[in-house]
Design a protein around this motif. Structure first.
Motif, PDB file in Angstrom:
ATOM      1  N   SER A  57       0.854  -1.183   0.000  1.00 23.24           N
ATOM      2  CA  SER A  57       0.000   0.000   0.000  1.00 23.24           C
ATOM      3  C   SER A  57       0.890   1.232   0.000  1.00 23.24           C
ATOM      4  CB  SER A  57      -0.919  -0.002   1.227  1.00 23.24           C
ATOM      5  OG  SER A  57      -0.146   0.131   2.412  1.00 23.24           O
ATOM      6  N   THR A 133      -7.406   5.746  -2.894  1.00 20.68           N
ATOM      7  CA  THR A 133      -6.763   4.876  -3.886  1.00 20.68           C
ATOM      8  C   THR A 133      -6.543   5.589  -5.220  1.00 20.68           C
ATOM      9  OG1 THR A 133      -8.949   4.006  -4.485  1.00 20.68           O
ATOM     10  CG2 THR A 133      -7.653   2.763  -2.858  1.00 20.68           C
ATOM     11  N   GLN A 138      -0.282   4.064  -7.479  1.00 27.40           N
ATOM     12  CA  GLN A 138       1.115   3.598  -7.500  1.00 27.40           C
ATOM     13  C   GLN A 138       2.003   4.534  -8.306  1.00 27.40           C
ATOM     14  OE1 GLN A 138       1.656  -0.262  -9.287  1.00 27.40           O
ATOM     15  NE2 GLN A 138       3.713  -0.515  -8.460  1.00 27.40           N
TER      16      GLN A 138
END
Length: 312
Positions: A57, A133, A138
Motif C-alpha cells: 500500500s 486509492t 502507484q
C-alpha cells in the motif's frame, strides 16, 4: 605556490568526538553495535514490505523508501567515524570531504521532502478516504518519491557549488567527526560571513518549509477528524503519532545546526550524532513498535527465514 588555490589543502584533520583513548574504544564498540542495528532494522523493514502482500500500500511503500534513505543517511558519516575511533590520525581527503557534504545534504534534503510526502499520504487517507486509492495511486507514489530525491539532489548541488572553488590554504582542522559546510567554511582564506549566512539559510529555509508543511498537514488532520466524532482527535493522533515523533527527532537537530546554531561545539557534536546515527536508528523502532501490520510482517519474515534454514 598560489595560496588562493584550494589544492593547497589536500586533506582535512577531524578532531573527532573526544580525546580519551579509553573512551574512544568504548565509543567504537557502541557505535559499531548501533550501526549494525540500523542496517539490519531498516533492511528488515524493506524486505517485509516487499515480501508481504498485505503491506503493498502507499503508506508502506513510502515507509520502505524512508528506511532506504535512512540506510544512506547513516552510511554517509558513521562508518568513517567508527574507524576513526581506532586511529590516531583522523584525516579526510578534500574529495572525501566534498563527497560527505554532497551525500549528506542529498540524503538529508530528500528525507525532509519524503516526510512531507508521508504526511500528505496520511492526510489523504484520513481526510479523504473515499478518494485515497485514486489520489495515492502507484504511479503518483513513485513520482512523489522521485520528486523527493530530485529536491535533495538540487539542494545538495546548490550547497556544494558554494564551496568547491573557495580558497582553502589553512588551517585544516575541524572539531567534528565529519565534514559539514558550516565547519568547512570556517577554514576558507577569506571573509565568509555572508557566505555562511547563505549556506545556513539554504539548509534552514528548506527545513523550515518542510517543517511547516508537516505541521499544517497534521494540524489539518486533527481538525478535520474532530468535526466528525468526539474521539476523532484521539484516533487521528494514534494513527499519526509515529510520523509526528519521527518528524520531531529529525527536524529539531537539523534546525539547530543550520538555522539557529547554538555556537557550542559539544552541543553541535551531540546534535550531529543524533541526526546521523540516532534518527536512522529510531525510525524503524518507532514504526514497527507502533504498527501491528509491520510486527506481523516481521514475524512472518523471520519464520520464513527459519524454515528456509531448517529445510536446507
Amino acid at each position: 605556490m598560489d595560496e588562493t588555490n584550494n589544492s593547497v589543502v589536500s586533506e582535512f584533520v577531524l578532531l573527532g568526538l573526544c580525546d580519551s583513548a579509553e573512551l574512544q574504544v568504548f565509543l567504537f564498540l557502541m557505535f559499531s553495535m548501533l550501526y549494525l542495528i540500523i542496517i539490519l532494522g531498516n533492511i528488515l523493514i524493506i524486505l517485509s514490505v516487499i515480501s508481504d502482500p498485505n503491506l503493498h500500500s502507499p503508506m508502506y511503500f513510502l515507509l520502505a523508501n524512508l528506511s532506504f534513505v535512512d540506510l544512506w543517511l547513516s552510511s554517509v558519516t558513521t562508518p568513517k567515524m567508527i574507524m576513526d575511533f581506532l586511529r590516531e590520525s583522523k584525516t579526510i581527503s578534500f574529495g572525501g570531504c566534498m563527497c560527505q557534504i554532497f551525500f549528506g545534504h542529498f540524503v538529508g534534503g530528500g528525507e525532509m521532502v519524503l516526510l512531507v510526502v508521508m504526511a500528505y499520504d496520511r492526510y489523504v487517507a484520513i481526510c479523504k478516504p473515499l478518494h485515497y486509492t485514486v489520489i495515492m495511486s502507484q504511479q503518483r507514489c513513485i513520482w512523489l518519491v522521485v520528486i523527493s530525491w530530485t529536491m535533495g539532489f538540487v539542494h545538495s548541488i546548490s550547497q556544494l557549488a558554494m564551496v568547491m572553488d573557495l580558497p582553502f590554504c589553512g588551517p585544516r582542522e575541524m572539531d567534528s567527526f565529519f565534514c559539514d559546510l558550516p565547519l568547512v567554511i570556517e577554514l576558507v582564506c577569506m571573509d565568509t560571513y555572508v557566505l555562511g549566512l547563505i549556506v545556513n539559510a539554504d539548509s534552514g529555509i528548506l527545513a523550515l518549509i518542510c517543517f511547516f508543511l508537516l505541521l499544517m498537514s497534521y494540524t489539518h488532520i486533527l481538525l478535520t477528524v474532530c468535526h466528525h466524532s468526539m474521539d476523532g482527535a484521539a484516533k487521528a493522533l494514534s494513527t499519526c503519532t509515529a510520523h509526528i515523533i519521527v518528524v520531531v527527532i529529525f527536524f529539531v537537530p537539523f534546525i539547530f545546526i543550520y538555522l539557529l546554531p547554538l555556537n557550542s561545539i559539544s552541543v553541535d557534536k551531540f546534535l550531529a550524532v543524533f541526526y546521523t546515527v540516532f534518527t536512522p536508528l529510531l525510525n524503524p523502532a518507532i514504526y514497527t513498535l507502533r504498527n501491528k501490520e509491520m510486527k506481523v510482517a516481521l514475524k512472518k519474515l523471520g519464520s520464513q527465514y527459519v524454515n528456509t534454514k531448517w529445510n536446507s
